[in-house]
Design an enzyme around this catalytic site. Structure first.
Site, PDB file in Angstrom:
ATOM      1  N   SER B  14       0.710  -1.161  -0.148  1.00 56.86           N
ATOM      2  CA  SER B  14      -0.033  -0.012   0.155  1.00 56.86           C
ATOM      3  C   SER B  14       1.044   1.358   0.087  1.00 56.86           C
ATOM      4  O   SER B  14       0.752   2.342  -0.655  1.00 56.86           O
ATOM      5  CB  SER B  14      -0.924   0.055   1.238  1.00 56.86           C
ATOM      6  N   ARG B  37       0.507   7.878   5.708  1.00 51.20           N
ATOM      7  CA  ARG B  37      -0.278   7.119   6.575  1.00 51.20           C
ATOM      8  C   ARG B  37      -1.828   7.751   6.719  1.00 51.20           C
ATOM      9  O   ARG B  37      -2.703   7.057   6.624  1.00 51.20           O
ATOM     10  CB  ARG B  37       0.168   7.224   8.133  1.00 51.20           C
ATOM     11  N   HIS B  40      -3.233   6.514   3.471  1.00 51.07           N
ATOM     12  CA  HIS B  40      -3.511   5.065   3.522  1.00 51.07           C
ATOM     13  C   HIS B  40      -4.879   4.728   4.124  1.00 51.07           C
ATOM     14  O   HIS B  40      -5.515   3.828   3.942  1.00 51.07           O
ATOM     15  CB  HIS B  40      -2.181   4.426   4.480  1.00 51.07           C
TER      16      HIS B  40
END
Lengths: 205, 205
Positions: B14, B37, B40
């Site tokens: 990812s 993040r 994500h």
């Protein structure tokens, strides 16, 4: 600093703004309520285009919620976001097994995700729950397998895992299954989106 | 159905995809980790443009986390999303007072949000916590007032309330305060975003 401090006025005003900005985009009453609550939760109007709701989803979910159905989530966040007071009044409860010690142990042994094992655990006793997957495509793939193997017959699958690996694919698979579903197309979604969809359904009752 | 089932491979893949799709957009190492993040968690690349991180935020947060700082959130969802195992190893804990009976009672009496009262309760004993506001602009406005009145000196304020009424304004206010902050510009944000920011900081340690 002057700002609105009264909770129900904040929510009312928010939904007014959302309806206004959706402009020409209109939806059947209950579908619109789901879409607007997701936009309220994300401030992302793209959800008006990527939410896919099977024709039987709303009625099946309402019927199940009325009879006190239990909800299974793949994350503690989705569980935290669902209005458990309202759900409890109807007789239902939310379960999430992702943090259970036996789930972690078994996932490590098998080299698979805890989310997959948590779904195995969830279906041990109940066949007809509502599932909310906001994070793990692997959980959604497992549910698909259980449905194909006739191990479960969910009242609704909210399949909105977010992400870059498997998320989009896991959701597309659900369109071919004979179960009530609410999914997102593509990568977007998440635990907050899953919880918002359930809350929108709860607030219809 | 063939799909990746090994947790750390899913996350690695990812982040590779995110880095690739960010293309020419590059960031200082630790800033990049926070931004990636959040992407994500949301699958929303707009966060690369709307996250605003004060120059002192990362160092202040790391120092505080290392000494076992406590974290206060405005929602149970943000609390659920923070890696409490990692935080606990450092000596810290997460508190959220939004569901407390006394908070609900007082909010009703005063006709203000529970989020505002939960912030009042949070600062009773500690001045130097990390605050994560993912939902309620009213909580962020309260924190601003406490800071101006020198009632608190937070190690970090993660101010990412999502929404249409007050959210954008509440975040802009923080740019003028002398505290370490991480905010989003505009309407977007949320509990998952707030938790992702904290987890990115935790994983740096």
């Amino acid at each position: 600093m002057d700002y609105i401090k009264v909770p129900h006025l904040i929510e009312e005003k928010s939904f007014e703004i959302i309806t206004e900005e959706l402009g020409n985009k209109t939806f059947p009453e209950e579908i619109g309520r789901i879409i607007k609550r997701v936009i309220h939760t994300t401030a992302d109007f793209q959800y008006a285009d990527i939410l896919v709701i099977s024709p039987d989803a709303v009625e099946s979910a309402k019927e199940a919620l009325r009879r006190g159905v239990n909800i299974v989530t793949d994350t503690q966040m989705a569980k935290a976001g669902i209005n458990k007071t309202k759900l409890g009044e109807l007789g239902g409860d939310v379960h999430c097994y992702i943090s259970d010690v036996d789930v972690a142990k078994r996932a490590k042994e098998k080299g698979i995700t805890r989310a997959m094992v948590s779904m195995e655990k969830a279906i041990e006793n109940e066949k007809n729950q509502i599932f909310v997957i906001g994070n793990a495509p692997t959980a959604l793939f497992e549910l698909k397998r259980f449905i194909e193997e006739k191990k479960i017959q969910p009242a609704l699958v909210v399949g909105v895992p977010v992400g870059f690996v498997g998320a989009a694919e896991s959701k597309e698979e659900f369109k071919h299954l004979n179960v009530p579903y609410i999914i997102t197309r593509g990568r977007k979604g998440g635990s907050t989106v899953g919880a918002a969809i359930i809350n929108a359904l709860l607030y219809m009752l």
